[in-house]
Design an enzyme around this catalytic site. Structure first.
Site, PDB file in Angstrom:
ATOM      1  N   CYS A   1      76.043  23.361 -74.253  1.00 50.96           N
ATOM      2  CA  CYS A   1      74.855  22.991 -73.497  1.00 50.96           C
ATOM      3  C   CYS A   1      74.921  21.480 -73.248  1.00 50.96           C
ATOM      4  O   CYS A   1      76.004  20.910 -73.175  1.00 50.96           O
ATOM      5  CB  CYS A   1      73.585  23.389 -74.252  1.00 50.96           C
ATOM      6  SG  CYS A   1      73.452  22.655 -75.887  1.00 50.96           S
ATOM      7  N   MET A   2      73.798  20.817 -73.154  1.00 50.32           N
ATOM      8  CA  MET A   2      73.801  19.391 -72.839  1.00 50.32           C
ATOM      9  C   MET A   2      74.423  18.542 -73.943  1.00 50.32           C
ATOM     10  O   MET A   2      75.087  17.537 -73.685  1.00 50.32           O
ATOM     11  CB  MET A   2      72.368  18.914 -72.579  1.00 50.32           C
ATOM     12  CG  MET A   2      71.766  19.452 -71.294  1.00 50.32           C
ATOM     13  SD  MET A   2      72.612  18.828 -69.832  1.00 50.32           S
ATOM     14  CE  MET A   2      72.171  17.089 -69.905  1.00 50.32           C
TER      15      MET A   2
END
Length: 477
Positions: A29-30
């Site tokens: 993810c981020m």
């Protein structure tokens, strides 16, 4: 970080999470590297946290390593390169999916072994043996209606009336017989007590200030009367000496069970049956779109949970009361969603000959409403396609529901068949052709919606690459 640095971090992480063999999936993810692991006990969390580039770890549905937004994408790519096999890897085959589907089915059987679900299963065991007769009588009723509408063979139409309706007029007796058999009583005593409900002479009996009507309470009353008969039989048998059992037990069972049916069960069950009919009619008349959307979309999950069996007595009650069940055509849309989904899977996995062969063999059965081969052999093991198939079912159900709301409600005169096999059993306010048009429109909507939902949302890039990797030895397309 540079590619070399990313690779170095990935190489440092790999042995600390159990090596390549322990990794089932890689994503990010981020800020976090997300790993699906076979065995989390092989992870050295303290050593991972000691790496300068690792900002922390989180254990959730995946094992997550916090790397920060600047590094996570590069390290993830580096780890994926390390996990790439030295040579071509065969894509999962239909046998792999079938094994996964069988494991899911087995797990479902274990989860469904709750008291409520076991009770529902026993109720289903009462009604399922009646389905062949319901189908046969339903088709005969449809034939009779078609001949009557065309004005053909009036004498034959008259004769077909008792042929199609005789079973339904006595269905309470069969329900009582099967109920006693399923719950450990003497079947004929269950049938005898339940037969009180359909006896014409009950019209002379008054209960709760009203004269009873033959058949009042229907299958609900028959079910309750037979269950009571089973308990009366057991209670009497425990109290009566063995020498008198053959005389006293049947007499007490029929006497008390029959009186209870007359002066309680018929009235109460009649109110319940009427409420079921009114509820189904109101649901389609006022909330057809939402009702169709929910019922069509959730039917397959209900089947997975074993809760669909609660609908069988409701279907039977509606058929006995109104001549058809308006719920079955909506629920049949779940199968249409499966078919559309399967076609999309077939086209998307163009390099997986094994899965495509399974779909080719299961698709005809799916078109006829037999969905288990597609569910357990294709969509459910793949995961996302099962959800997108439910989307197709919801769309088809919404189509049928809207038609019902507009006054073109379509019902089925029997339970059991689905898909294309349901066409001969359709009934509606505007005749068979109108009902077939509505039902066919629902099927088409389900096919298209299931196909499009699966085509665009049924696979992640990683899953699509995995299942299209290399055609297994022995054939390709």
């Amino acid at each position: 970080m540079s590619d070399e640095k990313n690779r170095a971090v990935a190489e440092a992480i790999l042995p600390l999470v159990g090596g390549a063999a322990n990794i089932r999936s890689v994503a990010h993810c981020m800020t976090r590297l997300r790993l699906g692991l076979a065995d989390r006990a092989l992870v050295d969390t303290e050593a991972l946290r000691a790496l300068p580039e690792v900002l922390g770890t989180v254990e959730d549905d995946t094992y997550q390593i916090v790397l920060g937004p600047a590094a996570v994408a590069g390290v993830t790519a580096g780890l994926r390169r390390l996990l790439e096999p030295p040579g071509p890897v065969a894509a999962p085959t239909a046998e792999d999916l079938a094994g996964r589907g069988e494991r899911i089915r087995a797990q479902g059987r274990v989860r469904n072994a709750t008291p409520v679900k076991l009770a529902l299963r026993r109720i289903a065991n009462i009604f399922v043996p009646l389905i062949p007769a319901l189908i046969g009588c339903g088709i005969v009723a449809g034939l009779s209606g078609a001949l009557a509408n065309l004005g053909w063979a009036p004498a034959l139409v008259t004769a077909l009336g008792p042929v199609s309706s005789g079973f339904m007029s006595l269905i309470a007796v069969f329900v009582g017989y099967n109920t006693a058999k399923e719950f450990g009583g003497t079947p004929v005593l269950g049938g005898a007590v339940a037969s009180v409900i359909v006896y014409a002479g009950v019209a002379k009996v008054e209960a709760f200030g009203h004269h009873l009507t033959p058949g009042q309470g229907g299958v609900v009353g028959a079910l309750g009367a037979a269950l009571l008969a089973v308990h009366l039989e057991r209670w009497t048998r425990r109290l009566v000496p063995a020498a008198l059992d053959v005389l006293v037990t049947p007499t007490v069972t029929v006497l008390l069970g029959g009186l209870a049916a007359l002066f309680g069960l018929m009235y109460v069950a009649g109110e319940v049956s009427t409420a079921i009919g009114h509820a189904a009619t109101w649901l389609l008349a006022h909330g057809g779109l939402l009702a169709g959307l929910v019922l069509g979309g959730l039917f397959l999950p209900l089947v997975m949970l074993g809760l669909h069996q609660a609908l069988i007595p409701i279907h039977t009650t509606l058929i006995q009361q109104q001549g058809s069940t308006v719920l079955l055509p909506i629920l049949a849309m779940a199968g249409a969603g499966q078919v559309g989904c399967a076609v999309a899977v077939y086209l998307r996995l163009r390099h997986n000959a094994s899965i495509r062969a399974t779909i080719r063999s299961a698709l005809p059965a799916g078109l006829l409403g037999v969905g288990e081969p597609l569910v357990y052999g294709v969509t459910l093991p793949l995961g996302r396609p099962f959800v997108t198939a439910c989307v197709g079912g919801a769309a088809g159900g919404a189509f049928i529901g809207v038609a019902g709301q507009l006054g073109d409600a379509v019902g089925s005169t029997a339970i059991g068949p689905s898909g294309w096999a349901l066409f001969p059993l359709l009934a509606g306010p505007h005749g068979l052709l109108a009902s077939a048009a509505v039902y066919g429109g629902g099927l088409l909507t389900g096919y298209v919606a299931g196909f499009l939902a699966t085509w665009f949302f049924g696979f992640t890039r990683e899953t699509l690459a995995e299942y299209n990797a290399v055609a297994p030895e022995g054939g390709s397309e």
